[in-house]
Design a protein around this motif. Structure first.
Motif, PDB file in Angstrom:
ATOM      1  N   LYS A 111      14.930   7.849  37.078  1.00 48.70           N
ATOM      2  CA  LYS A 111      15.451   6.870  36.070  1.00 48.70           C
ATOM      3  C   LYS A 111      15.587   5.446  36.634  1.00 48.70           C
ATOM      4  CE  LYS A 111      16.881  11.274  33.584  1.00 48.70           C
ATOM      5  NZ  LYS A 111      16.736  11.537  33.107  1.00 48.70           N
ATOM      6  N   ALA A 126      20.648   0.610  27.767  1.00 51.96           N
ATOM      7  CA  ALA A 126      21.847   0.494  28.056  1.00 51.96           C
ATOM      8  C   ALA A 126      21.665  -0.714  29.343  1.00 51.96           C
ATOM      9  CB  ALA A 126      22.386   1.706  28.162  1.00 51.96           C
ATOM     10  N   VAL A 151      28.526   7.302  32.298  1.00 51.86           N
ATOM     11  CA  VAL A 151      27.315   7.669  31.741  1.00 51.86           C
ATOM     12  C   VAL A 151      26.155   7.931  33.194  1.00 51.86           C
ATOM     13  CG1 VAL A 151      25.075   8.150  30.896  1.00 51.86           C
ATOM     14  CG2 VAL A 151      27.292   7.484  29.438  1.00 51.86           C
ATOM     15  N   LYS A 153      23.406   9.807  35.944  1.00 53.00           N
ATOM     16  CA  LYS A 153      22.229  10.345  35.838  1.00 53.00           C
ATOM     17  C   LYS A 153      21.798  10.291  37.337  1.00 53.00           C
ATOM     18  CE  LYS A 153      21.269   8.190  31.402  1.00 53.00           C
ATOM     19  NZ  LYS A 153      20.184   7.781  30.499  1.00 53.00           N
ATOM     20  N   VAL A 163      22.032  14.603  33.346  1.00 51.43           N
ATOM     21  CA  VAL A 163      23.017  13.929  33.225  1.00 51.43           C
ATOM     22  C   VAL A 163      23.937  13.893  32.710  1.00 51.43           C
ATOM     23  CG1 VAL A 163      23.267  12.194  30.938  1.00 51.43           C
ATOM     24  CG2 VAL A 163      21.212  12.462  32.166  1.00 51.43           C
ATOM     25  N   ILE A 165      28.300  13.118  31.129  1.00 49.71           N
ATOM     26  CA  ILE A 165      29.282  11.612  30.529  1.00 49.71           C
ATOM     27  C   ILE A 165      30.646  12.260  30.183  1.00 49.71           C
ATOM     28  CG2 ILE A 165      28.901  10.579  27.843  1.00 49.71           C
ATOM     29  CD1 ILE A 165      26.246  11.398  27.632  1.00 49.71           C
ATOM     30  N   GLU A 194      25.203   3.536  34.022  1.00 54.35           N
ATOM     31  CA  GLU A 194      24.870   3.252  32.664  1.00 54.35           C
ATOM     32  C   GLU A 194      25.720   2.503  31.966  1.00 54.35           C
ATOM     33  OE1 GLU A 194      20.898   4.131  31.342  1.00 54.35           O
ATOM     34  OE2 GLU A 194      21.479   5.356  30.256  1.00 54.35           O
ATOM     35  N   GLU A 195      25.472   2.249  30.792  1.00 58.83           N
ATOM     36  CA  GLU A 195      26.684   1.296  29.314  1.00 58.83           C
ATOM     37  C   GLU A 195      26.105   3.465  28.437  1.00 58.83           C
ATOM     38  OE1 GLU A 195      26.332  -1.403  26.253  1.00 58.83           O
ATOM     39  OE2 GLU A 195      24.289  -1.454  27.797  1.00 58.83           O
ATOM     40  N   LEU A 197      25.932   3.958  24.975  1.00 63.19           N
ATOM     41  CA  LEU A 197      24.630   3.880  24.173  1.00 63.19           C
ATOM     42  C   LEU A 197      25.978   4.630  22.411  1.00 63.19           C
ATOM     43  CD1 LEU A 197      21.776   2.751  24.671  1.00 63.19           C
ATOM     44  CD2 LEU A 197      23.795   1.520  24.279  1.00 63.19           C
ATOM     45  N   GLU A 201      20.580   9.886  17.716  1.00 66.09           N
ATOM     46  CA  GLU A 201      19.435  10.006  18.631  1.00 66.09           C
ATOM     47  C   GLU A 201      18.399  10.377  18.096  1.00 66.09           C
ATOM     48  OE1 GLU A 201      21.418  11.942  21.986  1.00 66.09           O
ATOM     49  OE2 GLU A 201      19.436  11.783  22.699  1.00 66.09           O
ATOM     50  N   LYS A 223      20.158  19.152  20.653  1.00 70.69           N
ATOM     51  CA  LYS A 223      20.382  19.559  22.122  1.00 70.69           C
ATOM     52  C   LYS A 223      21.898  20.629  22.563  1.00 70.69           C
ATOM     53  CE  LYS A 223      18.219  15.430  24.449  1.00 70.69           C
ATOM     54  NZ  LYS A 223      17.777  14.446  23.764  1.00 70.69           N
ATOM     55  N   MET A 282      17.900   6.228  20.848  1.00 70.21           N
ATOM     56  CA  MET A 282      19.529   5.534  19.949  1.00 70.21           C
ATOM     57  C   MET A 282      19.378   4.319  19.053  1.00 70.21           C
ATOM     58  SD  MET A 282      22.425   7.817  20.490  1.00 70.21           S
ATOM     59  CE  MET A 282      23.183   7.513  22.173  1.00 70.21           C
ATOM     60  N   ILE A 291      16.850   5.515  25.544  1.00 64.74           N
ATOM     61  CA  ILE A 291      17.151   5.517  26.642  1.00 64.74           C
ATOM     62  C   ILE A 291      17.060   6.607  27.817  1.00 64.74           C
ATOM     63  CG2 ILE A 291      18.529   8.219  26.165  1.00 64.74           C
ATOM     64  CD1 ILE A 291      20.431   6.677  24.924  1.00 64.74           C
TER      65      ILE A 291
HETATM   66  P1  AMP Z   1      18.415  12.006  29.697  1.00 62.53           P
HETATM   67  O1  AMP Z   1      18.907  12.457  30.418  1.00 62.53           O
HETATM   68  O2  AMP Z   1      18.422  10.344  29.666  1.00 62.53           O
HETATM   69  O3  AMP Z   1      17.764  12.270  27.954  1.00 62.53           O
HETATM   70  O4  AMP Z   1      20.112  12.107  28.932  1.00 62.53           O
HETATM   71  C1  AMP Z   1      20.381  13.473  28.577  1.00 62.53           C
HETATM   72  C2  AMP Z   1      21.311  13.139  27.223  1.00 62.53           C
HETATM   73  O5  AMP Z   1      22.131  11.753  27.437  1.00 62.53           O
HETATM   74  C3  AMP Z   1      20.832  11.752  26.163  1.00 62.53           C
HETATM   75  O6  AMP Z   1      20.154  12.836  25.117  1.00 62.53           O
HETATM   76  C4  AMP Z   1      22.163  11.753  25.772  1.00 62.53           C
HETATM   77  O7  AMP Z   1      22.337  11.871  24.319  1.00 62.53           O
HETATM   78  C5  AMP Z   1      22.932  10.980  26.597  1.00 62.53           C
HETATM   79  N1  AMP Z   1      22.613  10.009  26.616  1.00 62.53           N
HETATM   80  C6  AMP Z   1      22.232   9.555  28.061  1.00 62.53           C
HETATM   81  N2  AMP Z   1      22.182   8.079  28.091  1.00 62.53           N
HETATM   82  C7  AMP Z   1      22.849   7.381  27.510  1.00 62.53           C
HETATM   83  C8  AMP Z   1      23.795   6.586  26.966  1.00 62.53           C
HETATM   84  N3  AMP Z   1      23.693   5.366  28.110  1.00 62.53           N
HETATM   85  N4  AMP Z   1      24.816   5.786  26.308  1.00 62.53           N
HETATM   86  C9  AMP Z   1      24.726   7.794  25.440  1.00 62.53           C
HETATM   87  N5  AMP Z   1      24.271   8.687  25.385  1.00 62.53           N
HETATM   88  C10 AMP Z   1      23.588   8.893  26.307  1.00 62.53           C
END
Ligand code: AMP
Ligand code: GLY
Length: 433
Positions: A111, A126, A151, A153, A163, A165, A194-195, A197, A201, A223, A282, A291
């Motif tokens: 990431k 973000a 958030v 990761k 991930v 949140i 990260e910030e 968002l 999606e 999801k 997003m 994202i």
């Molecule tokens: P990822 O594995 O990076 O896709 O993250 C899993 C899920 O977390 C994503 O599909 C989003 O629903 C949520 N997510 C990841 N990053 C963010 C972010 N910066 N702001 C809001 N939701 C996020």
């Protein structure tokens, strides 16, 4: 016409059944093999019992069966360098592999690498910072500069679970500590903070040969395990394509602000890339933000993207492998495709396998039952995974497609099966506005 192709597809999920179904319709195909495949892919080609992570066996099979192209379904073989392994082996280096080399696969495998790439090339995403365990205090200070929710990761691959949140600063610190303590082993030694968002999606898919690109139909996936987007995250419980808010205006922004800078960025950074790029986006008040990148097609998105591609996908993949994607194009069906995933009760937590399955006696017109976690045991079809089937259908609009997807889902029987009842409901409202 040129010699027809022997194709080897790697993987065993619903995504691979959908790819096998599509590729098997190509007039360019001689023979399709799927390793290891599932009972569904077996309808469209020959399954071979090889683990895609055993590169030596994969390469040996390619030589033995005169394979002309390898298509990699899942990310792990790519992140572990299957494409590089082909290139460095004189027996197989002439065989094109669809899927990036190890360096390009880092867009999904790290990431931090992906965020650096995006910032270097001015791609909207973000704000973030990356920390290792020694920087725990700085990480906590950085969290204080952000607004909740927080958030976090894991940098590396964590089977979609890396991930979190969380709403409070204290929970963020506790999770950070768990990550650094090795919750995901090496994958969480580095953590991206990260910030948050806020928006809706969607998933955008691109096929590139490293120079040109084709944008495939976009999709939205669902999801969470529960209706109304509740409960834990899963691999995906359903998908819809097209996405009503991804209108021409929005997709133009995606192409100009994200797709073009991504392809140019790969070239400028000398990252070779032939294959699919899955851009998780997003929509923040009409503006797209990345994202995440994945270096493969999405699952279950592929189960709605493939039914909408009317033209020959293998022809586009061949053009991609020969650096002439600029000459290729795809024709997209204007109908709506939906898929509803039927899962084993308990998923995404622990669940039982080996349940005997009764499949539907008939399949509605323009519907397709894609297998994911199924296997054959003592001559019977049984469950073998969390996500068991993808019930896909094409229709005029979301309602018609969903009606067929749910007709299929309802006709599948096995002990403790579960599916969401609200796939596409949010989009129906948008479509009817
Ligand atoms: P990822 O594995 O990076 O896709 O993250 C899993 C899920 O977390 C994503 O599909 C989003 O629903 C949520 N997510 C990841 N990053 C963010 C972010 N910066 N702001 C809001 N939701 C996020
Ligand atoms: N549907 C999300 C994924 O394939 O990662």
């Amino acid at each position: 016409m040129d010699k027809k192709l022997n194709v080897l597809l790697l993987g065993s999920g619903g995504r691979e059944h959908a790819l096998a179904w599509k590729i098997s319709q190509s007039p360019l195909l001689e023979k399709l093999f799927i390793a290891p495949g599932n009972p569904g892919t077996g309808y469209h080609g020959q399954n071979v019992a090889i683990n895609p992570l055993n590169f030596d066996e994969v390469k040996g099979f390619c030589v033995q069966s005169a394979i002309d192209m390898v298509i990699v379904g899942p990310e792990e073989p790519l992140v572990q360098g299957i494409h590089d392994s082909f290139l460095s082996d004189s027996n197989v280096k002439h065989i094109p592999v669809i899927g990036p080399q190890k360096l390009g696969a880092m867009l999904e495998g790290s990431k931090d690498f992906a965020k650096e790439f995006m910032f270097r090339h001015g791609i909207p995403t973000a704000q973030y910072k990356t920390f290792t365990a020694e920087k725990f205090n700085q990480a906590k200070d950085f969290l204080k500069t952000l607004n909740p929710p927080y958030v976090l990761k894991a940098d590396g691959l964590a089977a979609g679970k890396g991930v979190v949140i969380v709403p409070s600063y204290d929970e963020a610190c506790a999770n950070l500590q768990e990550f650094f303590a090795g919750k995901f082993g090496a994958a969480s030694q580095k953590v991206v903070i990260e910030e948050f968002l806020s928006g809706i999606e969607l998933s955008v898919f691109v096929l590139t040969d490293g120079h040109s690109y084709i944008i495939l139909p976009e999709a939205k996936d669902y999801k969470r395990i529960g209706d109304g987007d509740t409960g834990p995250n899963t691999g995906g419980m359903g998908a819809v394509s097209p996405v009503p808010f991804a209108n021409q205006d929005f997709m133009k922004k995606v192409e100009e602000r994200i797709v073009k800078p991504t392809i140019n960025g790969l070239r400028n950074d000398a990252i070779p890339y032939k294959g699919f790029i899955f851009i998780g986006l997003m929509n923040v008040n009409g503006d797209p933000y990345v994202i995440e990148y994945n270096v493969r097609m999405g699952d279950p998105e592929t189960e709605v993207v493939m039914p909408r591609i009317k033209s020959d996908l293998l022809a586009a993949l061949l053009a991609c492998s020969q650096n002439r994607l600029s000459e290729a194009s795809i024709e997209v069906d204007s109908q709506t495709a939906t898929t509803v995933i039927v899962v084993s009760g308990g998923y995404p937590n622990s669940y039982e396998k080996g349940k005997e399955i009764a499949t539907p006696a008939s399949i509605p017109y323009n519907a397709i039952l894609f297998h994911a976690g199924t296997s054959i045991s003592n001559g019977k079809l049984v469950t073998a995974g969390g996500r068991v089937f993808a019930c896909s259908a094409l229709g005029n609009g979301i309602d018609q497609a969903l009606e067929k997807s749910y007709t299929l889902a309802k006709a599948i029987k096995f002990d403790k099966l579960y599916y969401r009842n609200d796939i596409g409901n949010d989009l129906k409202k948008l479509q009817n506005q």
